[in-house]
Design a protein around this motif. Structure first.
Motif, mmCIF file in Angstrom:
data_model
loop_
_atom_site.group_PDB
_atom_site.id
_atom_site.type_symbol
_atom_site.label_atom_id
_atom_site.label_comp_id
_atom_site.label_asym_id
_atom_site.label_seq_id
_atom_site.Cartn_x
_atom_site.Cartn_y
_atom_site.Cartn_z
ATOM 1 N N ILE A 35 1.015 -2.183 -3.117
ATOM 2 C CA ILE A 35 -0.366 -1.684 -3.149
ATOM 3 C C ILE A 35 -1.177 -2.285 -2.011
ATOM 4 N N GLN A 36 -1.042 -3.590 -1.783
ATOM 5 C CA GLN A 36 -1.785 -4.229 -0.694
ATOM 6 C C GLN A 36 -1.385 -3.664 0.662
ATOM 7 N N GLY A 37 -0.143 -3.224 0.787
ATOM 8 C CA GLY A 37 0.334 -2.646 2.032
ATOM 9 C C GLY A 37 -0.033 -1.186 2.222
ATOM 10 N N ALA A 51 8.339 9.097 -20.303
ATOM 11 C CA ALA A 51 6.991 8.888 -20.833
ATOM 12 C C ALA A 51 6.418 7.558 -20.339
ATOM 13 N N ASP A 52 7.263 6.530 -20.281
ATOM 14 C CA ASP A 52 6.813 5.234 -19.763
ATOM 15 C C ASP A 52 6.444 5.341 -18.284
ATOM 16 N N ALA A 53 7.233 6.091 -17.512
ATOM 17 C CA ALA A 53 6.934 6.293 -16.090
ATOM 18 C C ALA A 53 5.564 6.954 -15.926
ATOM 19 N N GLN A 54 5.312 7.979 -16.723
ATOM 20 C CA GLN A 54 4.038 8.679 -16.661
ATOM 21 C C GLN A 54 2.890 7.762 -17.092
ATOM 22 N N HIS A 55 3.128 6.958 -18.090
ATOM 23 C CA HIS A 55 2.106 6.033 -18.588
ATOM 24 C C HIS A 55 1.702 5.057 -17.481
ATOM 25 N N ILE A 56 2.685 4.443 -16.833
ATOM 26 C CA ILE A 56 2.395 3.474 -15.774
ATOM 27 C C ILE A 56 1.691 4.154 -14.599
ATOM 28 N N ALA A 57 2.167 5.321 -14.205
ATOM 29 C CA ALA A 57 1.527 6.046 -13.105
ATOM 30 C C ALA A 57 0.071 6.377 -13.430
ATOM 31 N N LEU A 60 -2.203 3.468 -12.959
ATOM 32 C CA LEU A 60 -2.483 3.192 -11.550
ATOM 33 C C LEU A 60 -3.474 4.193 -10.958
ATOM 34 N N SER A 61 -3.236 5.486 -11.178
ATOM 35 C CA SER A 61 -4.111 6.485 -10.576
ATOM 36 C C SER A 61 -5.438 6.618 -11.321
ATOM 37 N N GLY A 62 -5.441 6.327 -12.599
ATOM 38 C CA GLY A 62 -6.691 6.314 -13.372
ATOM 39 C C GLY A 62 -7.264 4.909 -13.341
ATOM 40 N N ARG A 63 -7.028 4.199 -14.416
ATOM 41 C CA ARG A 63 -7.379 2.782 -14.463
ATOM 42 C C ARG A 63 -6.600 2.150 -15.592
ATOM 43 N N ALA A 70 -8.844 4.458 -7.351
ATOM 44 C CA ALA A 70 -7.601 5.109 -7.775
ATOM 45 C C ALA A 70 -6.476 4.693 -6.836
ATOM 46 N N LEU A 71 -5.306 4.466 -7.396
ATOM 47 C CA LEU A 71 -4.163 4.006 -6.618
ATOM 48 C C LEU A 71 -3.008 4.996 -6.716
ATOM 49 N N PRO A 72 -2.154 5.047 -5.692
ATOM 50 C CA PRO A 72 -1.086 6.046 -5.645
ATOM 51 C C PRO A 72 0.118 5.698 -6.529
ATOM 52 N N GLY A 73 -0.019 5.986 -7.802
ATOM 53 C CA GLY A 73 1.074 5.877 -8.760
ATOM 54 C C GLY A 73 1.551 7.285 -9.091
#
Length: 184
Positions: A35-37, A51-57, A60-63, A70-73
Motif C-alpha cells: 500500500i505504501q508503494g 467470500a473471505d477474499a471479497q470481505h478483505i477487498a 480496503l476499498s471501503g473502510r 479508498a485503497l486498491p483491494g
C-alpha cells in the motif's frame, strides 16, 4: 455443542498466538509495504475463501474501522463474466491466474486463500503472480500444502477443520486491515 465449538475456536486461537504471531506480523508488513508503494492488493479463494477474499477487498476499498482514503483491494472472485469466460476458454484452474496476468504489476501483493493449500487455481495464480514480480501471501491450513513452495509467505492455520481455518483466516484478514488503517 455450542460450548464445544467455542472451546475449539478458543484452543485454535491460543495455538495461532503461540505459533503464528511472527508470520502474521510479517504478513502485515507485506500489505503495508504494498500500500505504501502505491500498489494493489489482489485476493482470491474458492467457496468460503472467495467470500473471505471479497470481505478483505471491501475493507480496503471501503473502510475497515476508521475513515481513510479508498485503497486498491481487488477480489478476483467477483467478475462473473471474466470467471465464466476464462473457465470456459482455459479451464477453471486458470480463472485467477489469467486475471492476475491482466491486472497485476511488479510490487502488487497477491493474497491466495486455500484451507488445504492445494487448490490448483490458487497455485496457478501464485505462479503467475511470482513471474510478474508480485509479492505473494498465502493463507492456508493443514500443513500448508503445495502453497508452501509457491508464495513468499504462507500463514498456516494449525488445524485440519475447514470451519476453524476459515474463522482464523478472516481474523488474520482483519488484522491485515488494521495494519493498513494504522498507516492513516
Amino acid at each position: 455443542m455450542v460450548i464445544e465449538e467455542l472451546n475449539d475456536h478458543q484452543q485454535l486461537i491460543i495455538k495461532v498466538i503461540e505459533q503464528r504471531t511472527a508470520d502474521i506480523e510479517q504478513a502485515c508488513e507485506m500489505i503495508v509495504s504494498a500500500i505504501q508503494g502505491g500498489n494493489k492488493v489482489l485476493i482470491a479463494g474458492n467457496g468460503g475463501s472467495a467470500a473471505d477474499a471479497q470481505h478483505i477487498a471491501a475493507e480496503l476499498s471501503g473502510r475497515f474501522v476508521k475513515h481513510r482514503k479508498a485503497l486498491p483491494g481487488i477480489a478476483l472472485t467477483t467478475d462473473t463474466s471474466a470467471l465464466t469466460a476464462i473457465a470456459n476458454d482455459y479451464g477453471y484452474d486458470h480463472v485467477f491466474s489469467r486475471q492476475i496476468e491482466a491486472l497485476a504489476k511488479p510490487g502488487d501483493l497477491f493474497i491466495g486463500i486455500s484451507t488445504s493449500g492445494n487448490s490448483q487455481g490458487i497455485l496457478n495464480a501464485f505462479k503467475t503472480a511470482g513471474d510478474i514480480g508480485c509479492k505473494t501471501l498465502g493463507l492456508s491450513g493443514w500443513s500448508g500444502g503445495k502453497m508452501n513452495g509457491l508464495c513468499d509467505l504462507n500463514v498456516i492455520v494449525p488445524s485440519e477443520v475447514t470451519a476453524r481455518i476459515q474463522e482464523i483466516h478472516i481474523l488474520i484478514g482483519h488484522i491485515l486491515c488494521k495494519a493498513v488503517d494504522d498507516l492513516f
